[in-house]
Scaffold this motif. Sequence first.
Motif, PDB file in Angstrom:
ATOM      1  N   LEU A  25     -11.818   5.451  28.572  1.00  0.00           N
ATOM      2  CA  LEU A  25     -12.267   4.217  29.222  1.00  0.00           C
ATOM      3  C   LEU A  25     -11.381   3.853  30.417  1.00  0.00           C
ATOM      4  N   THR A  26     -12.033   3.462  31.516  1.00  0.00           N
ATOM      5  CA  THR A  26     -11.330   2.918  32.681  1.00  0.00           C
ATOM      6  C   THR A  26     -11.907   1.538  32.943  1.00  0.00           C
ATOM      7  N   VAL A  27     -11.046   0.540  33.045  1.00  0.00           N
ATOM      8  CA  VAL A  27     -11.520  -0.827  33.283  1.00  0.00           C
ATOM      9  C   VAL A  27     -11.091  -1.248  34.681  1.00  0.00           C
ATOM     10  N   VAL A  28     -12.076  -1.607  35.507  1.00  0.00           N
ATOM     11  CA  VAL A  28     -11.807  -2.055  36.878  1.00  0.00           C
ATOM     12  C   VAL A  28     -11.938  -3.570  36.868  1.00  0.00           C
ATOM     13  N   HIS A  29     -10.853  -4.277  37.150  1.00  0.00           N
ATOM     14  CA  HIS A  29     -10.939  -5.738  37.051  1.00  0.00           C
ATOM     15  C   HIS A  29     -10.433  -6.406  38.324  1.00  0.00           C
ATOM     16  N   GLY A  30     -10.930  -7.604  38.577  1.00  0.00           N
ATOM     17  CA  GLY A  30     -10.531  -8.349  39.771  1.00  0.00           C
ATOM     18  C   GLY A  30     -11.539  -9.452  40.020  1.00  0.00           C
ATOM     19  N   PRO A  31     -11.212 -10.373  40.955  1.00  0.00           N
ATOM     20  CA  PRO A  31     -12.099 -11.509  41.193  1.00  0.00           C
ATOM     21  C   PRO A  31     -13.417 -11.106  41.866  1.00  0.00           C
ATOM     22  N   ASN A  32     -14.355 -12.031  41.922  1.00  0.00           N
ATOM     23  CA  ASN A  32     -15.640 -11.795  42.600  1.00  0.00           C
ATOM     24  C   ASN A  32     -15.398 -11.347  44.042  1.00  0.00           C
ATOM     25  N   GLY A  33     -16.170 -10.357  44.468  1.00  0.00           N
ATOM     26  CA  GLY A  33     -16.110  -9.909  45.857  1.00  0.00           C
ATOM     27  C   GLY A  33     -14.909  -9.038  46.178  1.00  0.00           C
ATOM     28  N   ALA A  34     -14.108  -8.681  45.167  1.00  0.00           N
ATOM     29  CA  ALA A  34     -12.869  -7.947  45.434  1.00  0.00           C
ATOM     30  C   ALA A  34     -13.118  -6.479  45.800  1.00  0.00           C
ATOM     31  N   GLY A  35     -14.228  -5.921  45.328  1.00  0.00           N
ATOM     32  CA  GLY A  35     -14.510  -4.511  45.616  1.00  0.00           C
ATOM     33  C   GLY A  35     -14.646  -3.650  44.370  1.00  0.00           C
ATOM     34  N   LYS A  36     -14.933  -4.278  43.236  1.00  0.00           N
ATOM     35  CA  LYS A  36     -15.058  -3.510  41.983  1.00  0.00           C
ATOM     36  C   LYS A  36     -16.310  -2.620  42.022  1.00  0.00           C
ATOM     37  N   SER A 354      -6.626  -2.649  38.916  1.00  0.00           N
ATOM     38  CA  SER A 354      -6.729  -4.026  39.375  1.00  0.00           C
ATOM     39  C   SER A 354      -7.125  -4.018  40.850  1.00  0.00           C
ATOM     40  N   VAL A 355      -8.257  -4.665  41.145  1.00  0.00           N
ATOM     41  CA  VAL A 355      -8.804  -4.595  42.501  1.00  0.00           C
ATOM     42  C   VAL A 355      -8.613  -5.934  43.204  1.00  0.00           C
ATOM     43  N   ALA A 356      -8.086  -5.873  44.425  1.00  0.00           N
ATOM     44  CA  ALA A 356      -8.013  -7.049  45.304  1.00  0.00           C
ATOM     45  C   ALA A 356      -8.682  -6.609  46.601  1.00  0.00           C
ATOM     46  N   PRO A 357      -9.173  -7.541  47.432  1.00  0.00           N
ATOM     47  CA  PRO A 357      -9.939  -7.092  48.587  1.00  0.00           C
ATOM     48  C   PRO A 357      -9.261  -5.954  49.360  1.00  0.00           C
ATOM     49  N   GLY A 358      -9.924  -4.815  49.401  1.00  0.00           N
ATOM     50  CA  GLY A 358      -9.443  -3.684  50.193  1.00  0.00           C
ATOM     51  C   GLY A 358      -8.429  -2.797  49.512  1.00  0.00           C
ATOM     52  N   SER A 359      -7.938  -3.174  48.334  1.00  0.00           N
ATOM     53  CA  SER A 359      -6.948  -2.295  47.708  1.00  0.00           C
ATOM     54  C   SER A 359      -7.170  -2.228  46.210  1.00  0.00           C
ATOM     55  N   VAL A 360      -6.632  -1.191  45.602  1.00  0.00           N
ATOM     56  CA  VAL A 360      -6.764  -1.042  44.158  1.00  0.00           C
ATOM     57  C   VAL A 360      -5.427  -0.569  43.605  1.00  0.00           C
ATOM     58  N   LEU A 361      -4.999  -1.256  42.563  1.00  0.00           N
ATOM     59  CA  LEU A 361      -3.676  -1.012  42.018  1.00  0.00           C
ATOM     60  C   LEU A 361      -3.840  -0.457  40.605  1.00  0.00           C
TER      61      LEU A 361
END
Length: 371
Positions: A25-36, A354-361
């Motif tokens: 399992l891979t979980v991609v999380h972050g706020p709305n519009g972040a790029g998930k 963890s996704v933030a606009p334009g980047s993924v950590l």
Amino acid sequence: MRVERLRLRDFRTYAAAEVAIGPSLTVVHGPNGAGKTNLLESLYFGCTSRSCRTTNEREVVRFGAPAARVEVDVCDRDGSHELSVGFEPGAPKRLRVDGAPVERMADSPARPLISVFLPDRLELVKGAPSLRRAHLDQLVTALWPARAATRVAYTRALAQRNALLGRIRAGRVGPAALDAWDAELARWGVALRDDRAAAVDLVAERFGAQATDLGLAGAAELRYRPRSRAAGAEALSAELAERRGSDLERGFTQHGPHRDDLLLIRDGRELRAYGSQGEQRLGLLALLLAEREALAAERGAPPLLLLDDVMSELDADRRALLVARLDDGGQAVITTTDLAHVPGADAPGVVRLSVAPGSVLQDAGVASRAA
Ligand SMILES: Nc1ncnc2c1ncn2[C@@H]1O[C@H](COP(=O)(O)OP(=O)(O)OP(=O)(O)O)[C@@H](O)[C@H]1O
């Protein structure tokens, strides 16, 4: 077959990004519009060379950039492979497997099978039969790749017969010219119908069980509804011949597998017409999970499952049931605005992005460059 890494350049919100995909399992999380969803879409794009979101592929190129590029590292019993898709609007896509150009990703044995749930895929349950037919044909191809040729041959014969109907209507040829095309259409039509029926046979029982496990109340049933129940090609050809007058009147072929449907039923009624939004969503999930099981049984490996924003619509019990269903040796990638919505997201072995606009950590803390 396992997807191990994903690299992006100028894809949607991402200028450049590289992430590892987990073995389960891979979980991609972050706020709305972040790029998930963008990240999920890029994975689909890299594996299939198509977008699962849009038919206008220009949209995937990052605003202001000339071209987008996605690379996916996969590994199977033979070792590792790199799939890459480069896309510059106005130019043909550049597809490569291990650096060598290929015509279509679908032809490459290195390409993983992939199945996707996006909120707008509910159309598959509630939209036109053509969507369900196309989905069923993709399932046939995923189960038995060699049978893809049957649908291609049927579509070609149908186009030829329709063109001929036009010429007969214009008085340029006599109706007897239809004999040969009726036989051709019927030959491929019966083969196509039998392939679809065999695929539904493999999935139907699993669909009922998955729907029950996911908590869809009532008895769920998956039923193939072919337009023709002709016993063989000759009988279908005769059915076509019977309808010639009406086909000539309308100018197109009205009978045959291009009018089939796949019915998702709950307690004897179609989810398409009578299901609530939540019931339709559970029906679609049950279908994808049932197909995943059937593919695992038939091809030896379940497809990579991409689930976009599915958790927010499920209650806590159903979220837990869904995550438990995914623990079957295959890979799944889930997007969520809230990690707490994915039971077991903090378990060892689960990869969290963890996704933030334009980047993924990634958990390990390696950040991609921001857009
Ligand atoms: N080609 C593009 N170039 C740059 N940005 C883009 C491009 N296409 C879409 N976007 C931006 O991507 C963002 C949406 O990303 P995405 O759909 O992945 O969000 P999300 O994290 O899934 O959000 P939600 O939780 O609301 O579903 C929007 O801000 C949109 O403007």
